[in-house]
Design a protein around this motif. Structure first.
Motif, short mmCIF file in Angstrom:
data_model
loop_
_atom_site.label_atom_id
_atom_site.label_comp_id
_atom_site.label_asym_id
_atom_site.label_seq_id
_atom_site.Cartn_x
_atom_site.Cartn_y
_atom_site.Cartn_z
N THR A 23 0.63 -1.00 -0.17
CA THR A 23 0.00 -0.27 0.20
C THR A 23 0.64 1.06 -0.13
OG1 THR A 23 0.03 -0.21 2.32
CG2 THR A 23 -1.94 -1.34 1.17
N ALA A 24 0.63 2.60 -0.34
CA ALA A 24 1.01 3.85 0.03
C ALA A 24 1.84 4.05 1.30
CB ALA A 24 0.75 4.85 -0.67
N ALA A 25 0.75 3.69 1.76
CA ALA A 25 1.33 4.05 3.56
C ALA A 25 2.82 2.79 3.78
CB ALA A 25 0.39 3.14 4.70
N ALA A 26 2.32 1.50 3.63
CA ALA A 26 3.96 0.60 3.70
C ALA A 26 4.75 1.48 2.53
CB ALA A 26 3.18 -0.48 3.52
N SER A 27 4.45 1.67 1.35
CA SER A 27 5.92 2.09 1.02
C SER A 27 6.89 3.08 1.22
CB SER A 27 5.91 1.92 -0.74
OG SER A 27 4.92 2.92 -0.81
N GLY A 28 5.67 3.65 2.20
CA GLY A 28 6.27 5.26 2.51
C GLY A 28 6.15 6.08 1.85
N VAL A 29 5.58 6.10 0.54
CA VAL A 29 3.92 7.03 -0.58
C VAL A 29 3.81 7.82 0.41
CG1 VAL A 29 3.98 8.15 -2.25
CG2 VAL A 29 6.26 6.60 -2.17
N GLU A 30 2.81 9.08 1.20
CA GLU A 30 1.79 8.78 1.90
C GLU A 30 1.21 9.66 0.72
OE1 GLU A 30 3.19 10.37 5.52
OE2 GLU A 30 3.49 8.28 6.21
N ASN A 31 2.59 11.03 -0.37
CA ASN A 31 0.91 11.53 -0.62
C ASN A 31 1.58 11.75 -1.68
OD1 ASN A 31 -0.33 14.34 -1.41
ND2 ASN A 31 0.18 15.44 0.24
N GLU A 32 1.74 11.07 -2.98
CA GLU A 32 2.48 11.33 -3.61
C GLU A 32 2.15 12.26 -4.62
OE1 GLU A 32 2.20 8.57 -8.48
OE2 GLU A 32 0.97 7.72 -6.68
N PRO A 33 1.39 13.50 -4.40
CA PRO A 33 1.74 14.35 -5.32
C PRO A 33 2.62 15.17 -4.77
CG PRO A 33 -0.78 13.83 -5.72
CD PRO A 33 0.19 13.31 -4.41
N ALA A 34 2.47 15.02 -3.76
CA ALA A 34 3.38 16.26 -3.22
C ALA A 34 5.15 15.31 -3.23
CB ALA A 34 3.29 15.69 -1.36
N VAL A 35 4.80 14.57 -3.86
CA VAL A 35 6.32 13.72 -3.63
C VAL A 35 6.55 14.50 -5.29
CG1 VAL A 35 7.55 11.77 -4.08
CG2 VAL A 35 6.18 11.68 -1.99
N ARG A 36 5.96 13.74 -5.86
CA ARG A 36 6.20 14.59 -7.36
C ARG A 36 7.07 15.92 -7.31
NH1 ARG A 36 5.01 10.62 -11.12
NH2 ARG A 36 3.26 9.51 -10.90
N LYS A 37 6.22 16.82 -6.47
CA LYS A 37 6.39 18.42 -6.19
C LYS A 37 7.45 18.25 -5.72
CE LYS A 37 5.04 22.31 -4.66
NZ LYS A 37 4.08 22.88 -3.92
N LEU A 38 8.13 17.96 -5.37
CA LEU A 38 9.20 17.40 -4.08
C LEU A 38 10.65 16.93 -5.09
CD1 LEU A 38 11.48 17.72 -1.96
CD2 LEU A 38 10.64 15.39 -1.27
N MET A 39 9.95 16.37 -6.21
CA MET A 39 11.54 15.62 -7.27
C MET A 39 11.26 16.92 -8.14
SD MET A 39 10.36 11.85 -7.78
CE MET A 39 11.40 11.53 -9.12
N SER A 40 10.33 17.32 -8.71
CA SER A 40 10.28 18.39 -10.05
C SER A 40 11.05 19.48 -9.19
CB SER A 40 9.39 18.79 -10.12
OG SER A 40 8.60 19.49 -9.75
N ARG A 41 11.15 19.37 -8.31
CA ARG A 41 11.62 21.09 -7.36
C ARG A 41 13.61 21.22 -7.32
NH1 ARG A 41 8.60 23.61 -2.21
NH2 ARG A 41 9.27 25.81 -2.51
N GLN A 42 13.68 19.77 -6.99
CA GLN A 42 14.92 18.56 -6.66
C GLN A 42 15.92 19.07 -7.67
OE1 GLN A 42 15.55 19.70 -3.56
NE2 GLN A 42 15.97 17.98 -2.62
N ILE A 43 14.60 18.35 -8.67
CA ILE A 43 15.48 18.20 -10.64
C ILE A 43 15.73 19.84 -10.67
CG2 ILE A 43 15.41 17.62 -12.91
CD1 ILE A 43 13.62 15.60 -11.56
N CYS A 44 14.29 20.83 -10.45
CA CYS A 44 14.94 22.38 -11.73
C CYS A 44 16.78 23.13 -10.97
CB CYS A 44 13.96 23.13 -10.29
SG CYS A 44 14.45 24.68 -11.63
N ALA A 45 16.57 22.54 -8.57
CA ALA A 45 17.36 22.82 -8.06
C ALA A 45 18.77 22.33 -8.54
CB ALA A 45 17.46 22.61 -6.46
#
Length: 112
Positions: A23-45
Motif C-alpha cells: 500500500t502507499a503507507a507501507a511503501s513510505g509514499v503517503e502523498n504522491e503529488p507532494a513527492v512528485r512536486k518535491l522531485m521536480s523542485r529538486q531536479i530544477c535545483a
C-alpha cells in the motif's frame, strides 16, 4: 574445497502462502503529488547548479585569455589567482545554496 551445503528450503504445508500487497503507507509514499512536486523542485535545483557550474568553469578559459601576461616562474600571477583561488569561493557558495535549497524543498513536503 566443495561448495558449502545449502540450508533446507522452507515449505508451506498448512495452507496457502500469504500474498502481500504494497500500500502507499507501507511503501513510505503517503502523498504522491507532494513527492512528485518535491522531485521536480529538486531536479530544477540540480539543473540550476549544473548550469552555474558549467558557466563558472566554462568561462575560465575566457578569463585566462583576457588576463595580462605578467608574473613569475613563467606563469602569470593572475593565472594562479584565477585557477587556484577565484573558483573555490564560488564553488562553495553554489554548494551551500544547493544544500539550503534541497533542505527547504524537503521541509516544504514534510512540514518541518
Amino acid at each position: 574445497m566443495g561448495a558449502e551445503p545449502r540450508p533446507p528450503r522452507r515449505e508451506v504445508i498448512t495452507g496457502k502462502p500469504a500474498t502481500h500487497t504494497l500500500t502507499a503507507a507501507a511503501s513510505g509514499v503517503e502523498n504522491e503529488p507532494a513527492v512528485r512536486k518535491l522531485m521536480s523542485r529538486q531536479i530544477c535545483a540540480a539543473l540550476t547548479v549544473t548550469v552555474l557550474l558549467a558557466l563558472l568553469l566554462g568561462l575560465l578559459p575566457v578569463l585566462l585569455h583576457l588576463l595580462p601576461d605578467t608574473g613569475s616562474a613563467g606563469v602569470p600571477l593572475a593565472v594562479w589567482l584565477a585557477l587556484g583561488v577565484a573558483p573555490y569561493p564560488a564553488l562553495l557558495a553554489i554548494g551551500a545554496w544547493y544544500v539550503h535549497r534541497a533542505e527547504h524543498n524537503e521541509g516544504d513536503v514534510t512540514g518541518r
